[in-house]
Design an enzyme around this catalytic site. Structure first.
Site, PDB file in Angstrom:
ATOM      1  N   ASN B  23      69.699 -14.333  91.621  1.00 25.66           N
ATOM      2  CA  ASN B  23      69.303 -15.619  92.526  1.00 25.66           C
ATOM      3  C   ASN B  23      68.049 -16.258  91.883  1.00 25.66           C
ATOM      4  O   ASN B  23      67.002 -15.449  91.902  1.00 25.66           O
ATOM      5  CB  ASN B  23      68.881 -15.375  94.075  1.00 25.66           C
ATOM      6  CG  ASN B  23      68.385 -16.571  94.562  1.00 25.66           C
ATOM      7  OD1 ASN B  23      67.370 -17.192  94.577  1.00 25.66           O
ATOM      8  ND2 ASN B  23      69.406 -17.044  95.721  1.00 25.66           N
ATOM      9  N   SER B  46      73.320 -19.140  94.553  1.00 26.08           N
ATOM     10  CA  SER B  46      72.627 -20.236  95.022  1.00 26.08           C
ATOM     11  C   SER B  46      72.688 -20.030  96.703  1.00 26.08           C
ATOM     12  O   SER B  46      73.796 -20.111  97.015  1.00 26.08           O
ATOM     13  CB  SER B  46      72.849 -21.730  94.552  1.00 26.08           C
ATOM     14  OG  SER B  46      71.577 -22.403  94.788  1.00 26.08           O
ATOM     15  N   GLU B  47      71.426 -20.038  97.505  1.00 23.89           N
ATOM     16  CA  GLU B  47      71.316 -19.639  98.704  1.00 23.89           C
ATOM     17  C   GLU B  47      72.070 -20.681  99.770  1.00 23.89           C
ATOM     18  O   GLU B  47      72.239 -20.414 100.843  1.00 23.89           O
ATOM     19  CB  GLU B  47      70.211 -18.984  99.331  1.00 23.89           C
ATOM     20  CG  GLU B  47      69.078 -20.115  99.274  1.00 23.89           C
ATOM     21  CD  GLU B  47      68.356 -20.123  97.950  1.00 23.89           C
ATOM     22  OE1 GLU B  47      68.707 -19.850  96.898  1.00 23.89           O
ATOM     23  OE2 GLU B  47      67.162 -20.491  97.884  1.00 23.89           O
ATOM     24  N   ASN B  48      72.222 -22.023  99.101  1.00 29.36           N
ATOM     25  CA  ASN B  48      73.031 -22.888 100.015  1.00 29.36           C
ATOM     26  C   ASN B  48      74.376 -22.625 100.040  1.00 29.36           C
ATOM     27  O   ASN B  48      75.115 -23.244 100.924  1.00 29.36           O
ATOM     28  CB  ASN B  48      72.564 -24.345  99.647  1.00 29.36           C
ATOM     29  CG  ASN B  48      73.301 -24.442  98.312  1.00 29.36           C
ATOM     30  OD1 ASN B  48      72.803 -23.663  97.238  1.00 29.36           O
ATOM     31  ND2 ASN B  48      73.843 -25.687  97.929  1.00 29.36           N
ATOM     32  N   SER B  88      75.579 -16.390 103.116  1.00 29.48           N
ATOM     33  CA  SER B  88      74.801 -16.429 101.952  1.00 29.48           C
ATOM     34  C   SER B  88      73.617 -15.207 102.071  1.00 29.48           C
ATOM     35  O   SER B  88      73.280 -14.460 101.146  1.00 29.48           O
ATOM     36  CB  SER B  88      74.277 -17.775 101.796  1.00 29.48           C
ATOM     37  OG  SER B  88      73.819 -17.992 100.630  1.00 29.48           O
TER      38      SER B  88
END
Lengths: 236, 218, 236, 218
Positions: B23, B46-48, B88
């Site tokens: 990340n 990607s944390e979205n 996520s």
């Protein structure tokens, strides 16, 4: 199947009142319920508490409701894209609760799932942990976090059917599925509304039981915040 | 000479191993992707809500429904997957992500990090940073050694509101590579042409200097 | 992409040892990891703790490992289909923890998600609640339940790719997605294993990050426990 | 005359309203689906992972990957959705399911229910029953008024291990329809031809009998 269709955004937003707590899906401007936000502005309801990962930009998304001072309290994880937000926050006009993004998502999912509270390591030892119960599990400290309680949840999906089943697209999925069924009434706006039987039951992201109203949204702007590209000359 | 942001990213890329899920935070960390060896397999999260993030799209192929956590338009590689925010952070909180690289305003010698708030001034919010630093086993901080005013960002104790406590293990700055353990910054490498003395002067917190401090390898 | 493929079930089960705690997907005989169960029997590992909603039937599913006395402790929600299980349980040969199905699913998901503990109303006031912390939220009593800790998780999916991405089919999905990434090592067996790029990234149920090993399973029996049908004569 | 299981199911079907999501337990509750009015929209949830459950498949069209919580082969109606067990119990625990109908071995006058265990004898397990009764707002119990030995199943207090406490609101037996409130069974209707006296004799717990007890309507 139970029919969740309403004719338009006005019917979809019926019952929203000043002072209510609203959840709104989206990450940045990606996957936000554009139609519902427009209608909330038209309705003029104010003193709202909004739960959303971001607060839009100055002239789009939740920024629209900030312009018109309809938001009293904002619960978000990141608000760096919005100058008006920052101004209202620093001046004290706007009450802001910043909480970790994963905790935000999980508090939505907890509300959806009838889990009143859970433990997470995020924020322990920071100001996020102030006043919260801390407890050790497996040698690590965690904070007790509670499910959100909200009146309406507004989400945006790619496709939906009249039974309220939803399919999201790409990273426009984000918080939208987690907010379905996490408020008393969930309103879904979709780019494409189809009759039941047209969506593969194996590919539905959110079953209709989590959705009370669904409508076909129109005139999506789908703004891009950071248009980043490769150019043929420079290669990858 | 102090490294520029690309060189910092390049040095950090050496920490990325075969089979890692990584990340990348906003800023310098994002640049790391460009320098990862091509003979290893790495996936960027990607944390979205994407795993298997690819490069920026070709001009004209931008998709508003496909962005990264920095709100930049991106692409998805073959084998990518999209998911919701709760899943996520299941990846992040559940320690399935192997390496987290992020920026910081301050790091303390016990591994505390501050990167989300300057009281009364800057209030962008923490985004996913608190979840990332509270959960990740491997955290690398990418930052300049000093701030614009010339003050050290490697401190005996953070002065800004914390993002996480005792979590940073490694720091790569424009001047040096440092390990954080036993309540001190341990100097591992120095930027080419940068002296130990320069690093010492730019470090406010406890700095442990071994007899030999090699220059970073390219 | 990171390649998670192993050549066969033997490689997939490498490292399983006697005394370990295993999670096994499936509901009844639907969606169970048939290949892995067969290999566990061949390996002869015993003193196992198995976490699975059911315990198979006498001659299939986890029933196979009960026959050979490989299971020391069973953690399940419903075991009514298995006479040998009932015999071993009532005689005290087998240690059994029966827990509510929703709590079972959530304890798996909590393990997957790094949530060490959560509150649920299920089982409050019953023997399930004995010795557990009870707490009131919103006027209702809840129990504190903890994430499972397991060594291996064995799941069965319909399709998967070499990066470990999984798609499940019908009600064979059940506990399988919730057990992915909920143990130290997750082993997925799939009916169809495809190269990366062949699965729609929008339709993946479990991203490969939750899976350490994937292999193409063979010789599925897919037994039906209760074959119930309509006949043309009788109508619906 | 006491109702048979189909008649019990038929009476319960009258409690199913337009727009309800309904979870049916194994046994008599499963039969309820056959008697729901056709002019209303109802969806059946099965906790193993389907919403929009349809009738049994035609012979030869059984799919091992498509069963209900009773492990019976079923079909999916147009508009159905499949999901995992955690999301399934999110529906149940989160009170999105409107009505739960399940069987019982005992119900007490304060609404406790026992239906999963007979110590030393029967140990099938609770399956999803504990989640269902702890969460559902509307719970209807479908059962015979007495057990095979002729003992009442409507008790002042349950003798068997509980499934849930104070949760049952309504009971439909072969003899009567009863509401559970104020620590008593309130007799609402009697089966055609069944006398109040018969119901009284078959009920061990506190029974409140109004002046008039109508016969059930078909």
């Amino acid at each position: 199947m139970i029919n969740k269709t309403v004719n338009n955004v006005t019917e979809a937003c019926a019952g929203v009142e000043s002072g209510m707590t609203l959840m709104l899906g989206g990450f940045g401007l990606c996957g936000i319920p554009e139609c519902a936000i427009g209608e909330l502005q038209r309705l003029g309801v104010d003193q709202l508490t909004c739960i959303s990962n971001n607060a839009g930009v100055d002239d789009f998304g939740l920024g629209l409701l900030l312009q018109t001072r309809q938001i009293k309290t904002m619960i978000a994880s990141y608000v760096g894209e919005n100058a008006e937000f920052e101004r209202q926050m620093l001046s004290g006009e706007l009450e802001v609760h910043l909480i970790p993004q994963g905790t935000l998502a999980q508090r939505c999912q907890a509300a959806q799932s009838g889990i009143p509270a859970f433990y997470t390591p995020a924020g322990y030892g920071t100001e996020v942990g102030q006043g919260k119960e801390a407890r050790e599990f497996n040698g690590k400290m965690h904070l007790l976090e509670h499910a959100f309680q909200a009146d309406f949840s507004f989400v945006k999906a790619w496709k939906g059917d009249t039974a309220g089943n939803l399919i999201f697209k790409g990273t426009a999925r984000n918080f939208n599925p987690n907010m379905c069924g996490a408020a008393k009434i969930t309103v879904a706006e979709v780019e494409e509304l189809v009759p039941v039987g047209q969506l593969d039951p194996n590919q539905i992201h959110i079953p209709g039981i989590f959705v009370q109203r669904i409508f076909h949204g129109t005139d999506y702007q789908k703004r891009i915040e950071q248009r980043t590209v490769r150019t043929k000359e420079h290669g990858a | 000479m102090a490294l520029n942001k690309f060189q910092i990213a390049q040095r950090i890329a050496q920490e990325v191993k075969d089979g890692y899920y990584v990340n990348l935070g906003i800023g310098i960390p994002t640049l790391v992707a460009n320098f990862v060896r091509e003979d290893i397999s790495v996936e960027f999260q990607s944390e979205n809500g994407i795993l298997g993030m690819g490069p920026f799209p070709w001009e004209g192929e931008e998709d508003a429904d496909l962005i990264n956590a920095g709100k930049q338009t991106i692409t998805a590689l073959p084998g990518a997957a999209f998911f919701d925010s709760a899943l996520s952070f299941s990846m992040i909180r559940g320690q399935h992500v192997d390496l987290t690289i992020l920026g910081a305003m301050e790091v303390s010698q016990n591994g505390d990090i501050a990167n989300w708030k300057i009281p009364g001034k800057m209030v962008k919010g923490m985004g996913g940073a608190m979840d990332l630093v509270a959960s990740a086993d491997r955290i690398i901080v990418a930052m300049t050694h000093t701030n614009k005013a010339g003050d050290s960002k490697l401190l005996s104790a953070c002065t800004l509101p914390l993002t996480g406590v005792g979590c940073v293990k490694k720091i790569v700055t424009d001047l040096a590579v440092l390990e954080v353990r036993d309540n001190a910054f341990h100097l591992l490498e120095r930027a080419p042409g940068v002296s130990v003395k320069e690093i010492q002067e730019a470090t406010e917190g406890a700095l442990i200097i071994p007899d030999e401090v090699p220059e970073m390898l390219k």
